[in-house]
Scaffold this active site. Structure first.
Site, mmCIF file in Angstrom:
data_model
loop_
_atom_site.group_PDB
_atom_site.id
_atom_site.type_symbol
_atom_site.label_atom_id
_atom_site.label_comp_id
_atom_site.label_asym_id
_atom_site.label_seq_id
_atom_site.Cartn_x
_atom_site.Cartn_y
_atom_site.Cartn_z
ATOM 1 N N GLY A 8 0.846 -1.206 0.000
ATOM 2 C CA GLY A 8 0.000 0.000 0.000
ATOM 3 C C GLY A 8 0.873 1.244 0.000
ATOM 4 O O GLY A 8 1.530 1.559 0.994
ATOM 5 N N ALA A 9 0.911 1.945 -1.145
ATOM 6 C CA ALA A 9 1.762 3.134 -1.281
ATOM 7 C C ALA A 9 0.910 4.393 -1.169
ATOM 8 O O ALA A 9 0.908 5.235 -2.063
ATOM 9 C CB ALA A 9 2.495 3.089 -2.618
ATOM 10 N N ASP A 33 2.470 -1.651 -4.498
ATOM 11 C CA ASP A 33 1.055 -1.306 -4.642
ATOM 12 C C ASP A 33 0.528 -1.952 -5.917
ATOM 13 O O ASP A 33 1.282 -2.159 -6.870
ATOM 14 C CB ASP A 33 0.896 0.222 -4.721
ATOM 15 C CG ASP A 33 -0.493 0.689 -4.319
ATOM 16 O OD1 ASP A 33 -0.612 1.385 -3.306
ATOM 17 O OD2 ASP A 33 -1.475 0.346 -5.026
ATOM 18 N N ASN A 87 -6.113 0.237 2.082
ATOM 19 C CA ASN A 87 -7.296 0.987 2.549
ATOM 20 C C ASN A 87 -8.291 0.101 3.284
ATOM 21 O O ASN A 87 -8.429 -1.081 2.998
ATOM 22 C CB ASN A 87 -8.006 1.704 1.415
ATOM 23 C CG ASN A 87 -7.540 1.271 0.041
ATOM 24 O OD1 ASN A 87 -6.792 0.307 -0.101
ATOM 25 N ND2 ASN A 87 -8.000 1.959 -0.940
ATOM 26 N N LEU A 159 0.492 9.855 12.386
ATOM 27 C CA LEU A 159 0.866 11.083 11.674
ATOM 28 C C LEU A 159 -0.372 11.821 11.183
ATOM 29 O O LEU A 159 -1.407 11.217 10.896
ATOM 30 C CB LEU A 159 1.779 10.770 10.486
ATOM 31 C CG LEU A 159 1.255 9.981 9.293
ATOM 32 C CD1 LEU A 159 0.447 10.831 8.327
ATOM 33 C CD2 LEU A 159 2.400 9.348 8.555
ATOM 34 N N ALA A 219 -7.781 7.315 20.140
ATOM 35 C CA ALA A 219 -7.079 8.598 19.996
ATOM 36 C C ALA A 219 -7.795 9.472 18.964
ATOM 37 O O ALA A 219 -8.044 10.658 19.202
ATOM 38 C CB ALA A 219 -5.621 8.360 19.575
ATOM 39 N N CYS A 272 -9.708 9.873 8.417
ATOM 40 C CA CYS A 272 -9.708 9.029 9.619
ATOM 41 C C CYS A 272 -10.853 9.251 10.599
ATOM 42 O O CYS A 272 -11.462 8.291 11.065
ATOM 43 C CB CYS A 272 -8.400 9.236 10.380
ATOM 44 S SG CYS A 272 -6.993 8.588 9.504
ATOM 45 N N LYS A 335 -8.042 20.360 5.100
ATOM 46 C CA LYS A 335 -7.307 21.310 5.934
ATOM 47 C C LYS A 335 -6.185 21.886 5.083
ATOM 48 O O LYS A 335 -5.969 21.420 3.954
ATOM 49 C CB LYS A 335 -6.770 20.645 7.191
ATOM 50 C CG LYS A 335 -5.735 19.564 6.934
ATOM 51 C CD LYS A 335 -5.184 19.048 8.254
ATOM 52 C CE LYS A 335 -4.064 18.066 8.029
ATOM 53 N NZ LYS A 335 -3.512 17.527 9.259
ATOM 54 N N ARG A 447 -13.440 29.068 8.938
ATOM 55 C CA ARG A 447 -12.213 28.677 9.641
ATOM 56 C C ARG A 447 -11.703 29.766 10.576
ATOM 57 O O ARG A 447 -10.619 29.620 11.163
ATOM 58 C CB ARG A 447 -11.108 28.340 8.618
ATOM 59 C CG ARG A 447 -11.439 27.162 7.734
ATOM 60 C CD ARG A 447 -11.387 25.854 8.504
ATOM 61 N NE ARG A 447 -11.635 24.700 7.658
ATOM 62 C CZ ARG A 447 -11.386 23.456 8.030
ATOM 63 N NH1 ARG A 447 -10.896 23.208 9.218
ATOM 64 N NH2 ARG A 447 -11.653 22.456 7.233
HETATM 65 C C1 UDX Z 1 -5.778 12.842 12.086
HETATM 66 C C2 UDX Z 1 -5.001 12.719 13.413
HETATM 67 O O1 UDX Z 1 -4.597 14.028 13.842
HETATM 68 C C3 UDX Z 1 -3.787 11.819 13.231
HETATM 69 O O2 UDX Z 1 -3.132 11.629 14.482
HETATM 70 C C4 UDX Z 1 -4.259 10.466 12.674
HETATM 71 O O3 UDX Z 1 -3.141 9.634 12.443
HETATM 72 C C5 UDX Z 1 -5.042 10.657 11.392
HETATM 73 O O4 UDX Z 1 -6.134 11.563 11.611
HETATM 74 P P1 UDX Z 1 -5.481 14.276 9.879
HETATM 75 O O5 UDX Z 1 -6.791 13.702 9.469
HETATM 76 O O6 UDX Z 1 -4.367 14.272 8.905
HETATM 77 O O7 UDX Z 1 -4.938 13.512 11.166
HETATM 78 O O8 UDX Z 1 -5.701 15.812 10.267
HETATM 79 P P2 UDX Z 1 -5.966 16.647 11.597
HETATM 80 O O9 UDX Z 1 -4.940 17.709 11.677
HETATM 81 O O10 UDX Z 1 -6.141 15.820 12.792
HETATM 82 O O11 UDX Z 1 -7.340 17.397 11.254
HETATM 83 C C6 UDX Z 1 -8.550 16.678 11.050
HETATM 84 C C7 UDX Z 1 -9.689 17.631 10.779
HETATM 85 O O12 UDX Z 1 -10.017 18.381 11.961
HETATM 86 C C8 UDX Z 1 -9.383 18.696 9.716
HETATM 87 O O13 UDX Z 1 -10.509 18.853 8.883
HETATM 88 C C9 UDX Z 1 -9.113 19.955 10.517
HETATM 89 O O14 UDX Z 1 -9.384 21.129 9.808
HETATM 90 C C10 UDX Z 1 -10.091 19.760 11.666
HETATM 91 N N1 UDX Z 1 -9.706 20.513 12.884
HETATM 92 C C11 UDX Z 1 -8.537 20.228 13.529
HETATM 93 C C12 UDX Z 1 -10.564 21.483 13.396
HETATM 94 O O15 UDX Z 1 -11.642 21.747 12.829
HETATM 95 N N2 UDX Z 1 -10.207 22.146 14.546
HETATM 96 C C13 UDX Z 1 -9.048 21.881 15.216
HETATM 97 O O16 UDX Z 1 -8.810 22.525 16.248
HETATM 98 C C14 UDX Z 1 -8.188 20.894 14.690
HETATM 99 P P1 ADP Z 2 -3.965 5.410 3.600
HETATM 100 O O1 ADP Z 2 -4.476 6.816 3.737
HETATM 101 O O2 ADP Z 2 -4.404 4.513 4.721
HETATM 102 O O3 ADP Z 2 -2.493 5.331 3.361
HETATM 103 P P2 ADP Z 2 -4.557 5.078 0.778
HETATM 104 O O4 ADP Z 2 -5.913 4.878 0.185
HETATM 105 O O5 ADP Z 2 -3.851 6.381 0.542
HETATM 106 O O6 ADP Z 2 -4.691 4.776 2.335
HETATM 107 O O7 ADP Z 2 -3.566 3.923 0.265
HETATM 108 C C1 ADP Z 2 -3.864 2.583 0.243
HETATM 109 C C2 ADP Z 2 -3.153 1.947 -0.968
HETATM 110 O O8 ADP Z 2 -3.243 0.524 -0.856
HETATM 111 C C3 ADP Z 2 -3.749 2.293 -2.343
HETATM 112 O O9 ADP Z 2 -2.753 2.902 -3.127
HETATM 113 C C4 ADP Z 2 -4.201 0.920 -2.928
HETATM 114 O O10 ADP Z 2 -3.994 0.827 -4.320
HETATM 115 C C5 ADP Z 2 -3.311 -0.034 -2.169
HETATM 116 N N1 ADP Z 2 -3.820 -1.418 -2.097
HETATM 117 C C6 ADP Z 2 -5.065 -1.848 -1.765
HETATM 118 N N2 ADP Z 2 -5.134 -3.191 -1.771
HETATM 119 C C7 ADP Z 2 -3.895 -3.655 -2.125
HETATM 120 C C8 ADP Z 2 -3.307 -4.961 -2.300
HETATM 121 N N3 ADP Z 2 -4.011 -6.079 -2.080
HETATM 122 N N4 ADP Z 2 -2.002 -5.019 -2.677
HETATM 123 C C9 ADP Z 2 -1.265 -3.901 -2.870
HETATM 124 N N5 ADP Z 2 -1.763 -2.660 -2.716
HETATM 125 C C10 ADP Z 2 -3.053 -2.513 -2.335
#
Ligand code: UDX
Ligand code: ADP
Ligand code: UDX
EC number: 1.1.1.22
Length: 480
Positions: A8-9, A33, A87, A159, A219, A272, A335, A447
């Site tokens: 998964g890349a 991938d 995914n 992250l 978390a 997430c 964001k 925002r």
């Molecule tokens: C999140 C978690 O932070 C990270 O630890 C986990 O691994 C993946 O999910 P991410 O989705 O990349 O990361 O972004 P994040 O910075 O957490 O923001 C998520 C959403 O919340 C964004 O839409 C951001 O705009 C919103 N946000 C964040 C707010 O509306 N208010 C805030 O105070 C903080």
């Molecule tokens: P994340 O945000 O969790 O990193 P993404 O959707 O960005 O998720 O990436 C998941 C990747 O995994 C996609 O690029 C998809 O093509 C790849 N993938 C899904 N199933 C397989 C599989 N069976 N073998 C290799 N790659 C896969």
């Protein structure tokens, strides 16, 4: 020699493996991938994801000890440690639709590992998965094992996008869960040794498998809950004349609460938060805990409420109709500092405005027109299925246009909505924008990044989330 293969890349696999390769020159890291275009992009100068600092890391190690390949089976067979970072969409059909995680991609990855392996493997769950997935994966692997020993670890990634490289260089913690057996402990130690190249020992936490899996869901649920909490308070601020920034600042000064993640907004997005909470809800329901499920469901309900409240503000302040009116949308990514639009609140806001027949003109410095058209045409939860399974050319949403400049987006517009907090939106020439808009000219700041007082002096009617309302808006109450 340790060989790592990551299946998964994507947003998680790509940057994480690049940093491991950078920090551990003696380890060979191959990211594989099934998507050919994705791998081609990782091997080109135009990486498939935008992440500050990533280009630099990839340039330093690609071709040295970091490789990107579509030859999945070969590299899985050769590796000792296999990260799985595919995914995990939300199921759209069948049992648990709209809530449960769809483990199709996980299962096929596990079956493939079982098919091609000829030596012992440590299999690491990297993508967020429901609690007890490790058990299911273990069953698939051991039932097809041909005498090979598999150790399953859970090593969730924390992250955040936009700061991925920084987060990977200096993580708050690295969490590794494994079986509490001698072999399990050995596998945990092997992965710990990888991270120990750059992460201080006291930041590498080890737990049992289920704690690690659940910690990741918890978390994200806690973080999302903070945003829904401050957003809920923002609605009350507007009703009472309190200012949400002042309230959040005062609340966050309590060291038990802390100042971070308390920015009121049009709603949280990203791949997430919603997915992980839905997952948590589903797991609670499956374990006979409806009260706990309902508690977490409320976090998503408030997020949906916040987005529809925003749309209602826009429509109600413009005499209850935006039909045929041009509305500028500044920012579409979920964001700033990312081109990612997964679950971005902009999708629901735009769909809401389109439902009222607005003409929308969008500017975002990192998102393509193609992506926006796809997002607006897609059904909920379809986004997390690999690109090659998505419809390639959805019929374009005609009321939407994409422009390459904020001034073009706002020209002749009745209102402007700020949906992503890009820094460049803070320093636009708002006088020029005002001069070229229809009057009365409205700014809806989702925002809280513009100086509302200054904009009012120019002549705008301004709505900021959770701030005292202009007289105009008070006279045009929005019903959510
Ligand atoms: C999140 C978690 O932070 C990270 O630890 C986990 O691994 C993946 O999910 P991410 O989705 O990349 O990361 O972004 P994040 O910075 O957490 O923001 C998520 C959403 O919340 C964004 O839409 C951001 O705009 C919103 N946000 C964040 C707010 O509306 N208010 C805030 O105070 C903080
Ligand atoms: P994340 O945000 O969790 O990193 P993404 O959707 O960005 O998720 O990436 C998941 C990747 O995994 C996609 O690029 C998809 O093509 C790849 N993938 C899904 N199933 C397989 C599989 N069976 N073998 C290799 N790659 C896969
Ligand atoms: C609280 C606030 O802390 C204080 O700032 C405010 O001025 C008054 O209300 P107090 O009620 O004295 O103070 O006690 P506190 O220490 O906050 O604990 C409240 C309850 O929460 C107790 O029953 C405590 O046992 C419980 N608690 C606290 C937990 O169950 N878990 C925790 O982690 C913390």
């Amino acid at each position: 020699m340790v060989k790592i293969c990551c299946i998964g890349a994507g947003y998680v696999g790509g940057p994480t493996m690049a940093v491991i390769a950078l920090k551990c020159p003696a380890i060979e890291v191959v990211v594989v991938d099934i998507s050919k275009p994705r791998i081609e992009a990782w091997n080109s100068d135009q990486l498939p994801i935008y992440e500050p600092g990533l280009d630099d890391v990839v340039k330093q190690c690609r071709g040295r000890n970091l490789f990107f390949s579509t030859d999945v089976e070969k590299h899985v067979a050769e590796a000792n440690i296999i990260f799985v970072s595919v995914n995990t969409p939300t199921k759209t059909r069948g049992l648990g639709a709209g809530k449960a995680a769809d483990l199709t991609y996980w299962e096929s990855a596990a079956r493939m590992i079982a098919d091609v392996s000829k030596s012992d493997k440590i299999v690491v769950e990297k993508s967020t998965v429901p609690v007890k997935t490790a058990e299911a994966i273990e069953k698939i692997l051991t039932h097809n094992s041909k005498g090979i020993n598999y150790q399953i670890l859970s090593n969730p990634e924390f992250l955040a996008e936009g700061t991925a490289i920084e987060d990977l260089f200096k993580p708050d913690r690295v969490l590794i869960g494994g079986r509490e057996t001698p072999e399990g402990r050995k596998a945990v130690q092997a992965l710990k040794d990888v991270y120990a190249h750059w992460v201080p020992e006291d930041r590498i936490l080890t737990t049992n498998l289920w704690s690690a899996e659940l910690s990741k869901l918890a978390a994200n649920a806690f973080l999302a809950q903070r945003i829904s909490s401050v957003n809920a308070i923002s609605a009350l601020c507007e009703a009472t004349g309190a200012n949400v920034s002042e309230v959040a600042y005062a609340v966050g000064k309590d060291s038990r609460i802390g100042p971070k993640f308390l920015n009121a907004s049009v709603g949280f997005g990203g791949s997430c938060f919603q997915k992980d909470i839905l997952n948590l809800v589903y797991i609670c329901e499956c374990n006979g805990l409806p009260e706990v499920a309902n508690y977490w469901k409320q976090v998503i309900k408030i997020n949906d409420y916040q987005k529809s409240r925003f749309v209602n503000r826009v429509v109600s302040s413009m005499f209850n109709t935006v039909a045929g009116k041009k509305i500028a949308v500044l920012g579409f990514a979920f964001k700033k500092d990312t081109g990612d639009t997964r679950e971005t609140p902009a999708i629901d806001v735009c769909k809401g405005l389109l439902g009222d027949k607005a003409q929308i003109s969008i500017y975002d410095p990192q998102v393509t027109e193609d992506q926006i058209q796809r997002d607006l045409a897609m059904n909920k939860f379809d986004w997390d299925h690999p690109m090659h399974l998505q419809p390639t050319s959805p019929s374009a949403v005609k009321q939407v246009s994409m422009v390459w400049d904020a001034y073009e987006a706002t020209k002749d517009a009745h209102g402007l909505c700020i949906l992503t907090e890009w820094d460049e939106f803070k320093t636009l020439d708002y006088q020029k924008i005002f001069d070229n808009m229809q009057k009365p000219a409205f700014v809806f700041d989702g925002r809280n990044i513009v100086d509302s007082e200054k904009l009012r002096e120019i002549g705008f009617i301004v709505y900021s989330i959770g701030k005292p309302l202009d007289a105009w808006l008070k006279d045009m109450p929005a019903v959510a």
